[in-house]
Motif scaffolding. Structure first.
Motif, PDB file in Angstrom:
ATOM      1  N   TRP A 111       0.824  -1.214   0.000  1.00 43.17           N
ATOM      2  CA  TRP A 111       0.000   0.000   0.000  1.00 43.17           C
ATOM      3  C   TRP A 111       0.853   1.258   0.000  1.00 43.17           C
ATOM      4  CZ3 TRP A 111      -0.925   4.166   3.301  1.00 43.17           C
ATOM      5  CH2 TRP A 111      -2.096   4.892   3.065  1.00 43.17           C
ATOM      6  N   PHE A 112       1.957   1.236   0.706  1.00 46.01           N
ATOM      7  CA  PHE A 112       2.846   2.405   0.769  1.00 46.01           C
ATOM      8  C   PHE A 112       3.487   2.673  -0.591  1.00 46.01           C
ATOM      9  CE2 PHE A 112       2.811   0.486   5.035  1.00 46.01           C
ATOM     10  CZ  PHE A 112       2.324   1.554   5.778  1.00 46.01           C
ATOM     11  N   GLN A 113       3.910   1.605  -1.246  1.00 44.98           N
ATOM     12  CA  GLN A 113       4.488   1.761  -2.588  1.00 44.98           C
ATOM     13  C   GLN A 113       3.429   2.249  -3.595  1.00 44.98           C
ATOM     14  OE1 GLN A 113       5.835  -2.316  -2.784  1.00 44.98           O
ATOM     15  NE2 GLN A 113       7.997  -1.698  -2.631  1.00 44.98           N
ATOM     16  N   ALA A 114       2.198   1.734  -3.452  1.00 45.50           N
ATOM     17  CA  ALA A 114       1.119   2.161  -4.336  1.00 45.50           C
ATOM     18  C   ALA A 114       0.826   3.651  -4.170  1.00 45.50           C
ATOM     19  CB  ALA A 114      -0.140   1.338  -4.059  1.00 45.50           C
ATOM     20  N   CYS A 164      -5.595  -8.300  -6.578  1.00 46.94           N
ATOM     21  CA  CYS A 164      -6.366  -7.308  -5.843  1.00 46.94           C
ATOM     22  C   CYS A 164      -5.782  -5.924  -6.143  1.00 46.94           C
ATOM     23  CB  CYS A 164      -6.296  -7.563  -4.337  1.00 46.94           C
ATOM     24  SG  CYS A 164      -7.142  -9.057  -3.789  1.00 46.94           S
ATOM     25  N   TYR A 165      -6.646  -4.915  -6.159  1.00 49.80           N
ATOM     26  CA  TYR A 165      -6.204  -3.538  -6.375  1.00 49.80           C
ATOM     27  C   TYR A 165      -6.392  -2.746  -5.092  1.00 49.80           C
ATOM     28  CZ  TYR A 165      -5.494  -4.107 -11.355  1.00 49.80           C
ATOM     29  OH  TYR A 165      -5.011  -4.498 -12.590  1.00 49.80           O
ATOM     30  N   TRP A 166      -5.369  -1.966  -4.780  1.00 53.58           N
ATOM     31  CA  TRP A 166      -5.409  -1.148  -3.581  1.00 53.58           C
ATOM     32  C   TRP A 166      -6.350   0.041  -3.753  1.00 53.58           C
ATOM     33  CZ3 TRP A 166      -3.872  -2.737   0.908  1.00 53.58           C
ATOM     34  CH2 TRP A 166      -2.752  -3.555   1.055  1.00 53.58           C
ATOM     35  N   SER A 167      -6.959   0.442  -2.642  1.00 54.36           N
ATOM     36  CA  SER A 167      -7.662   1.723  -2.564  1.00 54.36           C
ATOM     37  C   SER A 167      -6.906   2.616  -1.586  1.00 54.36           C
ATOM     38  CB  SER A 167      -9.108   1.529  -2.094  1.00 54.36           C
ATOM     39  OG  SER A 167      -9.182   1.418  -0.679  1.00 54.36           O
ATOM     40  N   CYS A 199      -3.846  -1.127   8.263  1.00 48.33           N
ATOM     41  CA  CYS A 199      -4.637  -1.850   7.256  1.00 48.33           C
ATOM     42  C   CYS A 199      -5.351  -0.873   6.319  1.00 48.33           C
ATOM     43  CB  CYS A 199      -5.677  -2.753   7.926  1.00 48.33           C
ATOM     44  SG  CYS A 199      -4.976  -4.094   8.917  1.00 48.33           S
ATOM     45  N   ALA A 200      -5.606  -1.355   5.089  1.00 46.26           N
ATOM     46  CA  ALA A 200      -6.326  -0.550   4.100  1.00 46.26           C
ATOM     47  C   ALA A 200      -7.235  -1.455   3.295  1.00 46.26           C
ATOM     48  CB  ALA A 200      -5.344   0.168   3.190  1.00 46.26           C
ATOM     49  N   TRP A 201      -8.199  -0.820   2.604  1.00 40.51           N
ATOM     50  CA  TRP A 201      -9.160  -1.571   1.802  1.00 40.51           C
ATOM     51  C   TRP A 201      -8.581  -1.890   0.423  1.00 40.51           C
ATOM     52  CZ3 TRP A 201     -13.838  -3.435   3.408  1.00 40.51           C
ATOM     53  CH2 TRP A 201     -14.324  -2.955   4.635  1.00 40.51           C
ATOM     54  N   ALA A 202      -8.937  -3.065  -0.065  1.00 41.66           N
ATOM     55  CA  ALA A 202      -8.547  -3.496  -1.412  1.00 41.66           C
ATOM     56  C   ALA A 202      -9.720  -4.254  -2.025  1.00 41.66           C
ATOM     57  CB  ALA A 202      -7.309  -4.367  -1.364  1.00 41.66           C
ATOM     58  N   PHE A 222     -15.086  -8.568  -4.668  1.00 37.81           N
ATOM     59  CA  PHE A 222     -15.155  -8.541  -3.206  1.00 37.81           C
ATOM     60  C   PHE A 222     -14.152  -7.531  -2.666  1.00 37.81           C
ATOM     61  CE2 PHE A 222     -13.461  -9.986   0.895  1.00 37.81           C
ATOM     62  CZ  PHE A 222     -14.616  -9.962   1.651  1.00 37.81           C
ATOM     63  N   GLN A 223     -14.610  -6.701  -1.713  1.00 42.03           N
ATOM     64  CA  GLN A 223     -13.732  -5.761  -1.037  1.00 42.03           C
ATOM     65  C   GLN A 223     -13.441  -6.251   0.376  1.00 42.03           C
ATOM     66  OE1 GLN A 223     -15.378  -1.748  -1.182  1.00 42.03           O
ATOM     67  NE2 GLN A 223     -14.280  -1.336  -3.098  1.00 42.03           N
ATOM     68  N   GLY A 224     -12.184  -6.115   0.771  1.00 42.63           N
ATOM     69  CA  GLY A 224     -11.776  -6.527   2.103  1.00 42.63           C
ATOM     70  C   GLY A 224     -10.599  -5.705   2.564  1.00 42.63           C
ATOM     71  N   ILE A 225     -10.150  -5.968   3.752  1.00 51.29           N
ATOM     72  CA  ILE A 225      -9.017  -5.229   4.293  1.00 51.29           C
ATOM     73  C   ILE A 225      -7.781  -6.116   4.284  1.00 51.29           C
ATOM     74  CG2 ILE A 225     -10.417  -3.691   5.724  1.00 51.29           C
ATOM     75  CD1 ILE A 225      -9.802  -5.497   8.093  1.00 51.29           C
ATOM     76  N   SER A 226      -6.636  -5.436   4.183  1.00 51.79           N
ATOM     77  CA  SER A 226      -5.372  -6.175   4.173  1.00 51.79           C
ATOM     78  C   SER A 226      -4.311  -5.332   4.859  1.00 51.79           C
ATOM     79  CB  SER A 226      -4.943  -6.488   2.738  1.00 51.79           C
ATOM     80  OG  SER A 226      -3.745  -7.235   2.715  1.00 51.79           O
ATOM     81  N   GLU A 227      -3.296  -6.012   5.358  1.00 51.59           N
ATOM     82  CA  GLU A 227      -2.165  -5.302   5.943  1.00 51.59           C
ATOM     83  C   GLU A 227      -1.517  -4.414   4.880  1.00 51.59           C
ATOM     84  OE1 GLU A 227      -1.083  -5.374   9.065  1.00 51.59           O
ATOM     85  OE2 GLU A 227      -2.559  -6.861   9.757  1.00 51.59           O
ATOM     86  N   LYS A 228      -1.175  -3.191   5.264  1.00 51.74           N
ATOM     87  CA  LYS A 228      -0.616  -2.238   4.292  1.00 51.74           C
ATOM     88  C   LYS A 228       0.723  -2.709   3.729  1.00 51.74           C
ATOM     89  CE  LYS A 228      -2.786   1.978   6.117  1.00 51.74           C
ATOM     90  NZ  LYS A 228      -2.534   3.309   6.727  1.00 51.74           N
ATOM     91  N   ASP A 229       1.450  -3.472   4.476  1.00 51.93           N
ATOM     92  CA  ASP A 229       2.753  -3.932   3.981  1.00 51.93           C
ATOM     93  C   ASP A 229       2.662  -5.257   3.237  1.00 51.93           C
ATOM     94  OD1 ASP A 229       2.202  -5.594   6.099  1.00 51.93           O
ATOM     95  OD2 ASP A 229       4.041  -5.148   7.224  1.00 51.93           O
ATOM     96  N   ASP A 230       1.438  -5.719   2.993  1.00 50.21           N
ATOM     97  CA  ASP A 230       1.245  -6.954   2.233  1.00 50.21           C
ATOM     98  C   ASP A 230       1.322  -6.632   0.742  1.00 50.21           C
ATOM     99  OD1 ASP A 230       0.605  -9.386   1.176  1.00 50.21           O
ATOM    100  OD2 ASP A 230      -1.406  -9.510   2.085  1.00 50.21           O
ATOM    101  N   SER A 231       2.277  -7.229   0.045  1.00 49.26           N
ATOM    102  CA  SER A 231       2.436  -6.978  -1.384  1.00 49.26           C
ATOM    103  C   SER A 231       2.012  -8.176  -2.230  1.00 49.26           C
ATOM    104  CB  SER A 231       3.902  -6.627  -1.700  1.00 49.26           C
ATOM    105  OG  SER A 231       4.751  -7.726  -1.360  1.00 49.26           O
TER     106      SER A 231
END
Length: 336
Positions: free
Chosen positions: A244-247, A294-297, A305-308, A315-324
């Motif tokens: 998420w940070f890189q995105a 999955c695409y980041w929002s 965590c952030a939504w993707a 389907f929308q869900g949450i994921s750890e921001k550092d999950d690539s």
């Protein structure tokens, strides 16, 4: 667009005699009458400037009437001079000395002059071959003797080489009628639109081809509407396994089409993109090993965590921001 005129003298009828005015230093006064017709349709050509010239000085000039008729008079001071009919300022056609002086005749009636028009300069193509390189192509009419040829372009829709806000590019001279130039590192205005056309200089007259509108590839990017606002979608950059940070950094640092205000879509905007995915196009949906991306929002669930959204079923869900793992990003910007 300017034309050159090709013509054939069909018949010449002598109708009166020469007056020699030696006491005034004038050898003769000759009158030429004619009618200009289109060679293919045989319709009269009106508004055409017809001149008699010795190659440097215009001796007489007239504009054809609605019926295509004209009348010219030329005063001769030297029988050895060469004279020409000059049509529309673009091509010289010699009159033989005997034809001009007439061996004792002072008025000529050209029964018909059949004309065939041809473009002096044609702008064939103007467009971007990539994000920064402009390609221009043109053609000079057959038989045109020119002093210079090239292109002129700028943000205004009537580019001319004598106005400083436009850029002139001179093309090399060659035996080929066609010529093209590729111009790198083109800077577009905020409108992302430029205008360009070819030009040629003939007998110190600048003649232009048709104006072509050039759009930056940005204007070809897809759009979608969310809550009444139009969004432009950036190309799908080949960046995978992105957290998420890189995105966030990718979109923040993106400059494309003269714009640097690109962002990650919110989860609501992202869902609208998913709904319109077929129209937007360009999404990489399925990984090489069968998993769906999955695409980041930009929408955060928490500090970590952030939504993707998955492109498998939306389907929308949450994921750890550092999950690539299997995550991608598609940047957007608001148009209005």
């Amino acid at each position: 667009m300017k034309k050159i005129i090709l013509f054939a003298l069909i018949a010449i009828t002598c109708v009166s005699c020469l007056n020699t005015l030696e006491d005034e230093g004038v050898y003769a006064t000759i009158t030429y009458k004619g009618r200009l017709l289109d060679k293919s349709s045989l319709q009269p050509i009106s508004g055409m400037v017809v001149q008699i010239t010795d190659g440097t000085t215009v001796q007489s000039q007239a504009t054809t009437t609605e019926e295509g008729r004209f009348q010219l008079e030329v005063v001769l001071t030297d029988i050895t001079d060469d004279y020409y009919i000059l049509l529309s300022g673009h091509a010289h056609y010699p009159l033989k000395k005997g034809q001009l002086v007439g061996f004792g005749k002072s008025e000529y009636d050209f029964a018909d002059i059949l004309l065939e028009s041809r473009d002096v300069i044609t702008t064939i193509y103007a467009g971007m071959i990539d994000e920064t390189t402009l390609q221009l192509e043109a053609e000079v009419g057959e038989g045109i003797e020119y002093l210079e040829r090239g292109f002129v372009y700028g943000k205004g829709d009537n580019p001319t080489i004598d106005v400083s806000e436009y850029t002139k590019v001179i093309a090399p001279t060659s035996d080929s009628q066609k010529f093209e130039i590729n111009i790198p590192n083109i800077a577009f205005p905020i409108s992302n639109v430029l205008y360009a056309r070819a030009y040629v200089i003939v007998s110190n007259e600048i003649i232009y081809g048709d104006v072509k509108m050039i759009q930056h590839p940005y204007l070809d990017l897809p759009t979608f509407i969310h809550s009444g606002v139009t969004y432009r979608v950036a190309p799908e950059f080949d960046i995978e396994y992105i957290d998420w940070f890189q995105a966030t950094s990718t979109c923040k640092n993106l400059t494309y089409g003269g714009h640097s205000d690109w962002v990650i879509p919110t989860k609501e905007e992202l869902n609208t993109m998913y709904v319109n995915r077929a129209v937007i196009g360009g999404f990489k949906t399925q990984h090489l090993y069968g998993n769906y991306y999955c695409y980041w929002s930009s929408s955060e669930y928490s500090s970590s965590c952030a939504w993707a959204q998955t492109w498998l079923d939306g389907f929308q869900g949450i994921s750890e921001k550092d999950d690539s793992h299997y995550f991608r990003v598609r940047c957007v910007r608001k148009e209005n």
